[in-house]
Structures are given as C-alpha cells and as structure tokens.
Scaffold this active site. Structure first.
Site, PDB file in Angstrom:
ATOM      1  N   LYS A  13      -4.010  -1.921  -9.419  1.00 36.76           N
ATOM      2  CA  LYS A  13      -5.447  -1.360  -8.255  1.00 36.76           C
ATOM      3  C   LYS A  13      -6.231  -0.508  -9.331  1.00 36.76           C
ATOM      4  O   LYS A  13      -6.707  -0.695  -9.240  1.00 36.76           O
ATOM      5  CB  LYS A  13      -5.568   0.156  -6.687  1.00 36.76           C
ATOM      6  CG  LYS A  13      -4.370  -1.053  -5.913  1.00 36.76           C
ATOM      7  CD  LYS A  13      -3.964  -0.727  -4.388  1.00 36.76           C
ATOM      8  CE  LYS A  13      -3.307   0.609  -4.912  1.00 36.76           C
ATOM      9  NZ  LYS A  13      -1.725   0.658  -4.497  1.00 36.76           N
ATOM     10  N   ARG A  86      -5.130   4.491   3.536  1.00 35.72           N
ATOM     11  CA  ARG A  86      -3.665   3.098   3.836  1.00 35.72           C
ATOM     12  C   ARG A  86      -3.729   3.297   5.261  1.00 35.72           C
ATOM     13  O   ARG A  86      -2.070   2.310   5.214  1.00 35.72           O
ATOM     14  CB  ARG A  86      -3.377   4.611   2.825  1.00 35.72           C
ATOM     15  CG  ARG A  86      -2.446   4.056   1.451  1.00 35.72           C
ATOM     16  CD  ARG A  86      -2.154   4.886   0.721  1.00 35.72           C
ATOM     17  NE  ARG A  86      -0.696   5.196  -0.154  1.00 35.72           N
ATOM     18  CZ  ARG A  86      -1.667   5.034  -1.065  1.00 35.72           C
ATOM     19  NH1 ARG A  86      -2.559   5.448  -1.575  1.00 35.72           N
ATOM     20  NH2 ARG A  86      -0.197   4.794  -2.405  1.00 35.72           N
ATOM     21  N   ARG A 120       6.616   1.322 -15.835  1.00 37.28           N
ATOM     22  CA  ARG A 120       4.841   2.647 -16.162  1.00 37.28           C
ATOM     23  C   ARG A 120       5.363   3.819 -16.794  1.00 37.28           C
ATOM     24  O   ARG A 120       6.807   5.304 -16.098  1.00 37.28           O
ATOM     25  CB  ARG A 120       4.706   2.621 -14.340  1.00 37.28           C
ATOM     26  CG  ARG A 120       3.064   3.395 -14.245  1.00 37.28           C
ATOM     27  CD  ARG A 120       2.742   2.523 -13.517  1.00 37.28           C
ATOM     28  NE  ARG A 120       3.030   3.512 -11.796  1.00 37.28           N
ATOM     29  CZ  ARG A 120       2.196   3.325 -10.439  1.00 37.28           C
ATOM     30  NH1 ARG A 120       1.515   2.544 -10.222  1.00 37.28           N
ATOM     31  NH2 ARG A 120       3.028   3.784  -9.135  1.00 37.28           N
ATOM     32  N   ARG A 153       6.365   8.831 -13.252  1.00 33.44           N
ATOM     33  CA  ARG A 153       5.565   9.938 -12.489  1.00 33.44           C
ATOM     34  C   ARG A 153       7.019  10.229 -11.955  1.00 33.44           C
ATOM     35  O   ARG A 153       7.533   9.507 -11.442  1.00 33.44           O
ATOM     36  CB  ARG A 153       4.993   8.340 -11.233  1.00 33.44           C
ATOM     37  CG  ARG A 153       3.264   9.113 -11.846  1.00 33.44           C
ATOM     38  CD  ARG A 153       2.701   8.304 -11.135  1.00 33.44           C
ATOM     39  NE  ARG A 153       2.575   7.577 -10.018  1.00 33.44           N
ATOM     40  CZ  ARG A 153       1.695   6.996  -9.179  1.00 33.44           C
ATOM     41  NH1 ARG A 153       0.594   6.114  -9.921  1.00 33.44           N
ATOM     42  NH2 ARG A 153       1.854   6.830  -7.959  1.00 33.44           N
ATOM     43  N   ARG A 164       7.459   4.356  -0.228  1.00 33.43           N
ATOM     44  CA  ARG A 164       6.233   3.727  -0.858  1.00 33.43           C
ATOM     45  C   ARG A 164       6.120   1.878  -0.685  1.00 33.43           C
ATOM     46  O   ARG A 164       5.138   1.503   0.214  1.00 33.43           O
ATOM     47  CB  ARG A 164       5.642   4.016  -1.364  1.00 33.43           C
ATOM     48  CG  ARG A 164       5.520   5.686  -1.887  1.00 33.43           C
ATOM     49  CD  ARG A 164       5.942   6.217  -3.171  1.00 33.43           C
ATOM     50  NE  ARG A 164       4.438   5.220  -4.738  1.00 33.43           N
ATOM     51  CZ  ARG A 164       5.140   5.504  -5.530  1.00 33.43           C
ATOM     52  NH1 ARG A 164       6.034   5.265  -6.720  1.00 33.43           N
ATOM     53  NH2 ARG A 164       4.266   4.469  -5.950  1.00 33.43           N
TER      54      ARG A 164
END
Ligand code: AMP
Length: 205
Positions: A13, A86, A120, A153, A164
């Site tokens: 995204k 969301r 990531r 993160r 999540r």
C-alpha cells in the site's frame, strides 16, 4: 480524485500509494505513517497511541478519525488514502465526509505478507520504508534520504504481525462488501512494477 488503498500489511500500500499519488498529483496520506510521526515527535497523541501500535492493535476510531480528518481538511484536490478506513465504522465516518471514488484492493496471501515483513526496514529518523530484497537502500542499513540508521518497525515482531493479520481479516476485509460498487481488485503478489502496471491499467490512468 479520491482513492482508497486496502490490503493487509506489506501488501504494498505504501509503495503503490506513493506512485499513485505522484501520478494523480494528489497527497498520499497513510494513517500508519502519520501515527508513527506523532510517536517519533513525542506528542500527547503519540504517547497515547504507542502501546496500541506496537502491539499491532487498532487505535480507537475517534482518535484515528480526528487525526486523519485534520489532514483531509487540508486536501482540496483529492487524496490517496492508505491504512484508513480499517473498520466499517471508520468507512461510515469517511462516507459522511467524502465518498471515495475508487477503492483499490491489493489481494496478497498471508504467507507473502509475512515473508515481505521479515525484510522490511524503516529509517529511524524520517520513516522512509525499504526492503532488503525488493526495495534496497543504496547503502545497506542506511537511509538514502538522510543517512540515518534503518531499523525494524517495533510492530513487525511475530506476535504483532499475527495480530494485525487477524484484524485485517476480521475487521478490514468486510469493507470489500461495503465498497463493492467501486472496487478495483489487483493481485498484490508480484513485484512492484507489475503491480503498478496493473493498477494503472485497471484505473485507466
Ligand atoms: P500501518 O503502517 O498501516 O501498518 O499502521 C500501523 C499501525 O497504526 C496499525 O497497526 C494501528 O495500530 C495504527 N493504525 C493505522 N491506521 C489505523 C486505522 N485506520 N485505525 C486504527 N489504527 C490504525
């Protein structure tokens, strides 16, 4: 143009949102980035949301809406929104404010999301995202923009990632039925360029 990007974590995204906003000449607003900036700046809001974010839980709808609305109010020409809404309640708040014209869904299986998350990294100062394999920095471990250290993160740990994904399937996926008349479904599994070409083609931009 008002466009939403929906998809699980690491479905692309952020990357596709940047490309889309650039092409359309509008702002790319990502609630996750805005929350992380508040956290980094140590604001009152930042302190309130840190625990929810790091655990992979959603920030309460009223708090999220108040923050994103302040940003939307500044955008007259349209926007690309990523990470919001969301929940169905958030979608209804947004509909009452300004209905999105298109909703792009990045269909990406959980296994691919989990694999992408392991590589990531983000800049500890400016928050720019990288990926060791798919979007590497020029120099390993260092941000191209400001030379700061790249870190994982805090919510990319195994537990928060699992939570999540659960939230995505339980609370966010039902939005696909809500937006059924304006849905643009794209396969989020291939590489960045291929996904982008499909978005361009399906949106006719
Ligand atoms: P993201 O960068 O989109 O993965 O978002 C990181 C975190 O920010 C999420 O796990 C939530 O804790 C919080 N967050 C982002 N967007 C929302 C939203 N629309 N509603 C509630 N919490 C959100």
């Amino acid at each position: 143009m008002r466009i939403l990007l929906i998809g699980p974590q690491a479905s692309g995204k952020g990357t596709q949102g940047d490309l889309l906003a650039k092409k359309l000449g509008v702002r790319h607003l990502a609630t996750g980035d805005l929350f992380r900036a508040e956290k980094q700046a140590g604001t009152e809001l930042g302190k309130r949301i840190t625990m929810s974010i790091d655990a992979g839980e959603l920030v309460p709808d009223e708090v999220t809406w108040k923050m994103i609305k302040a940003h939307l109010d500044e955008q007259r020409g349209g926007w690309v929104l990523d990470g919001f809404p969301r929940t169905l309640n958030q979608a209804e708040l947004l509909d009452a404010y300004a209905k999105p014209e298109k909703v792009v869904v990045l269909d990406t299986p959980d296994e691919i999301c989990i694999e992408r998350i392991s590589g990531r990294r983000i800049c500890e100062t400016c928050g720019k995202e990288y990926h060791s394999k798919y979007k590497p920095p020029k120099q390993q471990g260092v941000c191209d923009v400001d030379g700061s250290r790249l870190i994982q993160r805090p919510d990319d740990n195994e537990e928060a990632v699992k939570r999540r994904l659960e939230i995505y399937h339980e609370q966010t996926e039902p939005l696909l039925a809500h937006y059924v008349d304006r849905l643009v479904r794209v396969d989020g599994s291939p590489g960045i360029d291929e996904v982008w070409q499909e978005i361009e083609r399906k949106l006719g931009i």
